[in-house]
Motif scaffolding. Structure first.
Motif, PDB file in Angstrom:
ATOM      1  N   THR A  67      12.822   8.208   0.709  1.00 33.05           N
ATOM      2  CA  THR A  67      14.143   8.430   0.646  1.00 33.05           C
ATOM      3  C   THR A  67      14.423   8.911  -0.982  1.00 33.05           C
ATOM      4  N   PRO A  68      15.591   9.554  -1.224  1.00 28.91           N
ATOM      5  CA  PRO A  68      15.781   9.880  -2.679  1.00 28.91           C
ATOM      6  C   PRO A  68      15.716   8.838  -3.439  1.00 28.91           C
ATOM      7  N   ASN A  69      15.957   7.715  -3.354  1.00 31.68           N
ATOM      8  CA  ASN A  69      15.912   6.829  -4.505  1.00 31.68           C
ATOM      9  C   ASN A  69      14.599   5.964  -4.113  1.00 31.68           C
ATOM     10  N   LYS A  70      13.809   6.036  -3.097  1.00 36.22           N
ATOM     11  CA  LYS A  70      12.365   5.502  -3.066  1.00 36.22           C
ATOM     12  C   LYS A  70      11.385   6.356  -2.419  1.00 36.22           C
ATOM     13  N   PRO A  71      11.136   7.536  -3.474  1.00 35.89           N
ATOM     14  CA  PRO A  71      10.024   8.477  -2.917  1.00 35.89           C
ATOM     15  C   PRO A  71       8.570   7.819  -2.965  1.00 35.89           C
ATOM     16  N   ILE A  72       7.918   8.165  -1.828  1.00 39.19           N
ATOM     17  CA  ILE A  72       6.298   7.532  -1.659  1.00 39.19           C
ATOM     18  C   ILE A  72       5.649   8.795  -1.852  1.00 39.19           C
ATOM     19  N   LEU A  73       4.771   8.686  -2.593  1.00 41.22           N
ATOM     20  CA  LEU A  73       3.713   9.787  -2.911  1.00 41.22           C
ATOM     21  C   LEU A  73       2.759   9.532  -1.802  1.00 41.22           C
ATOM     22  N   GLY A 116       0.796  20.579 -13.206  1.00 43.71           N
ATOM     23  CA  GLY A 116      -0.677  21.293 -13.030  1.00 43.71           C
ATOM     24  C   GLY A 116      -1.112  20.569 -11.551  1.00 43.71           C
ATOM     25  N   ASP A 117      -0.443  19.333 -10.924  1.00 42.68           N
ATOM     26  CA  ASP A 117      -1.067  18.913  -9.863  1.00 42.68           C
ATOM     27  C   ASP A 117      -0.266  19.208  -8.523  1.00 42.68           C
ATOM     28  N   ILE A 118      -1.058  19.072  -7.325  1.00 44.28           N
ATOM     29  CA  ILE A 118      -0.567  19.395  -6.133  1.00 44.28           C
ATOM     30  C   ILE A 118      -0.319  18.245  -5.578  1.00 44.28           C
ATOM     31  N   GLY A 119       0.838  17.838  -4.617  1.00 42.28           N
ATOM     32  CA  GLY A 119       0.886  16.727  -4.162  1.00 42.28           C
ATOM     33  C   GLY A 119       1.975  16.841  -2.857  1.00 42.28           C
ATOM     34  N   LYS A 120       2.218  15.515  -2.365  1.00 45.20           N
ATOM     35  CA  LYS A 120       3.055  15.461  -1.100  1.00 45.20           C
ATOM     36  C   LYS A 120       3.592  14.323  -1.090  1.00 45.20           C
ATOM     37  N   LEU A 121       5.161  14.314  -0.901  1.00 45.16           N
ATOM     38  CA  LEU A 121       5.726  13.110  -0.715  1.00 45.16           C
ATOM     39  C   LEU A 121       5.834  12.747   0.688  1.00 45.16           C
ATOM     40  N   SER A 122       5.763  11.470   1.031  1.00 42.43           N
ATOM     41  CA  SER A 122       5.673  10.883   2.579  1.00 42.43           C
ATOM     42  C   SER A 122       6.892  11.201   3.174  1.00 42.43           C
ATOM     43  N   ASN A 159       0.754  -1.128  -0.066  1.00 43.00           N
ATOM     44  CA  ASN A 159       0.055  -0.071  -0.081  1.00 43.00           C
ATOM     45  C   ASN A 159       0.782   1.340   0.044  1.00 43.00           C
ATOM     46  N   GLU A 160       2.122   1.184  -0.637  1.00 36.40           N
ATOM     47  CA  GLU A 160       2.791   2.206  -0.789  1.00 36.40           C
ATOM     48  C   GLU A 160       2.665   2.963  -1.954  1.00 36.40           C
ATOM     49  N   TRP A 161       2.595   4.068  -2.323  1.00 36.66           N
ATOM     50  CA  TRP A 161       2.413   4.666  -3.398  1.00 36.66           C
ATOM     51  C   TRP A 161       3.961   5.202  -4.044  1.00 36.66           C
ATOM     52  N   ILE A 162       4.445   4.235  -4.982  1.00 42.49           N
ATOM     53  CA  ILE A 162       6.022   4.073  -5.163  1.00 42.49           C
ATOM     54  C   ILE A 162       6.001   5.239  -6.428  1.00 42.49           C
ATOM     55  N   VAL A 163       6.826   6.378  -6.349  1.00 41.87           N
ATOM     56  CA  VAL A 163       7.063   7.190  -7.317  1.00 41.87           C
ATOM     57  C   VAL A 163       8.055   6.372  -8.341  1.00 41.87           C
TER      58      VAL A 163
END
Length: 435
Positions: free
Chosen positions: A323-329, A313-319, A266-270
Motif C-alpha cells: 500500500t502507499p504507506n506500507k510498501p513491501i519489497l 542502480g538496482d532492479i527490484g519489485k514491490l509486492s 517475513n515482510e520486507w518493509i520499505v
C-alpha cells in the motif's frame, strides 16, 4: 554504558532529536502518513531548488508540486567535486562525508547533513528493536570487510569497540579459519550476526559439512542480519537450518541509509519515514505493484546534498500486497549494470544466469562458491571453488540448463580455482560483464 549513542552525540549527530521525529512519524495514521510523505517530497525539492546551485542547474524545469517534472538523478551526474554539490550553508567541515561502495561501477563521494545521518541511525535502531537487538548492549558477530590502510583499519576497529562488534575476516573463508571462528562463537556471548550474505553462507556450508548448528555452539544468538548481497531462497533455508536462528534481510545504501528491513512476519518493509521509494520503467514511468523495474529513491531529509529521484542502480519489485504507506519489497533482482546481453538480442539480469547455474552445481555440496563472467556476446566463464573437479556429466547438465533458460549455442567455459577474487571490502561480485 550507551557508548554507541554517546559516540553519535560526540560527533555532532543529534540522535535523541532524530528518535523523537521518527516516533512522531510512526504515530501518524494512514492518511496522515500519506500527507506527510507528499509534504516532505515537495519540501526537499523546494529546498534544493532554492539553496543548492548544483541542483538548481540540474533540475531547471522541476516543479515541487508536479512530481513527474522532477528529473531522474544518476550516479554519473554526481561524479564531480563534492563542494560543487553542497547546499548553501554546508561545508565539508559540518557534514557527514562518505563514499559509495562502487559496486555499480560509478563510485563517488557524498555528504549528509548531521540531522539526516542521525535519522538514518534512528531508523536502524528502531528496526533492530523489532528483534530485541540493541546497538548499545547487543554483542555483534560482524562479517564485513575492513580497509587495509592503517588509518582506516584502526578507525573501523574503534567503531567496532563502540558498537560492541567482533569482526571476523571475510577475506579468509578456509576451513581452518572457519574452525577458529567456531571456537570464537563458543567462547563469546554473541547476540546476533551481521554481514555480507556470501560470507555467512560459507559459514553455514561449513557447519553443514560438520553437521553442527551454530545456535547450539553459541546459545545466546538471537538472529542473523544479511546485507549488501542478494539472499537466495535456498541460501536462506541453509542459513536458518545451520545457524538455527531467524534470518533477517536488510537492504541499504551508504548514501541513503536503510531502504528496507524484514519484519517478524517475513515482510520486507520499505522505509517510508525518511525515504521515498519508486519503481520505474525505462521510460521513467511508475510501475504498478508486482512489476519489476529500476529502484528510484528520494532522501526526504538530506539538506546538505540532493538525492532526489536518485537512480540507485538496482532492479527490484514491490509486492502486490503493498500500500502507499506500507510498501513491501518482494524481490531485489540485482544491479542495472549486471545485465546479460545475448546474441539473439535477449536481455536478462546477471543474477538470473547465476541462479540457473546455482541450482544445478550446488546441490551436492561440492562447490563452495562461484562467479560468472561474460567475456563475449556468446561466451561465459564460470569460476568456482570446490573440493574436487566438476564431472563431465555435471558440466553438460549446467550447459543444458543454460540453453533451456537462456538460449542455445552459448559457449560456457569452466575454471576451478583455490579462491575467488573479492572486492577490497570483501564483497563477492557474482556476475560481471566485459561487454
Amino acid at each position: 554504558m550507551n557508548l554507541f549513542n554517546l559516540s553519535l552525540k560526540f560527533n555532532g549527530f543529534p540522535i535523541e532529536k532524530a528518535k523523537k521525529l521518527l516516533d512522531s512519524i510512526q504515530k501518524n495514521d494512514e492518511n496522515e502518513l500519506l500527507n506527510y510523505i507528499e509534504t516532505r517530497k515537495q519540501d526537499i525539492v523546494a529546498f534544493h531548488l532554492e539553496h543548492n546551485p548544483f541542483y538548481k542547474s540540474f533540475a531547471k524545469n522541476a516543479k515541487p508540486q508536479h512530481w513527474e517534472s522532477i528529473p531522474i538523478m544518476t550516479k554519473r551526474q554526481l561524479q564531480q567535486p563534492l563542494y560543487e554539490r553542497l547546499s548553501e550553508g554546508f561545508t565539508t567541515k559540518n557534514v557527514y562525508i562518505n563514499k559509495t561502495s562502487g559496486s555499480s561501477g560509478d563510485p563517488f563521494i557524498f555528504a549528509k547533513d548531521k540531522f539526516c545521518h542521525a535519522l538514518t541511525w534512528a531508523g536502524f535502531i528502531d528496526r533492530y528493536n523489532w528483534f530485541d537487538l540493541d546497538f548499545n548492549t547487543s554483542k555483534q558477530a560482524r562479517f564485513y570487510g575492513i580497509p587495509l590502510n592503517k588509518l582506516g583499519y584502526y578507525k573501523e576497529h574503534f567503531k567496532d569497540f563502540l558498537s560492541k562488534r567482533y569482526r571476523f575476516s571475510v577475506f579468509d573463508l578456509s576451513d581452518s579459519q572457519l574452525e577458529k571462528n567456531l571456537y570464537t562463537f563458543k567462547n563469546t556471548k554473541f547476540d546476533y550476526i551481521n554481514g555480507y550474505t556470501s560470507s555467512i553462507v560459507q559459514l553455514a556450508k561449513f557447519l553443514q559439512r560438520k553437521n553442527k548448528i551454530l545456535k547450539t555452539i553459541c546459545p545466546t544468538l538471537k538472529a542473523c542480519i544479511v546485507t549488501s548481497e542478494i539472499l537466495f531462497k535456498e541460501d536462506k533455508i541453509l542459513l536458518e537450518t545451520y545457524l538455527g536462528i531467524p534470518i533477517i534481510n536488510e537492504y541499504g545504501a551508504a548514501e541513503l541509509g536503510l531502504i528496507a528491513f524484514q519484519n517478524t512476519k517475513n515482510e520486507w518493509i520499505v522505509n517510508t519515514q525518511d525515504l521515498y521509494v519508486e519503481i520505474l520503467d525505462d521510460n521513467n514511468r511508475v510501475l504498478p505493484y508486482g512489476e519489476e523495474g529500476r529502484v528510484i529513491i528520494t532522501s526526504l531529509y538530506n539538506k546538505a546534498h540532493p538525492f532526489i529521484r536518485y537512480d540507485l542502480g538496482d532492479i527490484g519489485k514491490l509486492s502486490k500486497e503493498s500500500t502507499p504507506n506500507k510498501p513491501i519489497l518482494e524481490t531485489l533482482v540485482g544491479r542495472t549494470n549486471d545485465i546479460v546481453i545475448l546474441p539473439s538480442g535477449k536481455k536478462a539480469a546477471g543474477l538470473t544466469f547465476y541462479y540457473i547455474t546455482k541450482t544445478v552445481i550446488e546441490d551436492d555440496g561440492n562447490v563452495k562458491e562461484f562467479i560468472i563472467e561474460q567475456l563475449k556476446l556468446d561466451t561465459f566463464k564460470i569460476s568456482y571453488t570446490s573440493a574436487y573437479e566438476l564431472s563431465e556429466e555435471k558440466l553438460i547438465t549446467i550447459k543444458n540448463a543454460i540453453t533451456k533458460y537462456l538460449e542455445p549455442n552459448l559457449t560456457v567455459l569452466f575454471e576451478r580455482k583455490t579462491s575467488l577474487d573479492r572486492s577490497n571490502r570483501g564483497k563477492l561480485k557474482q556476475f560481471k560483464s566485459y561487454l
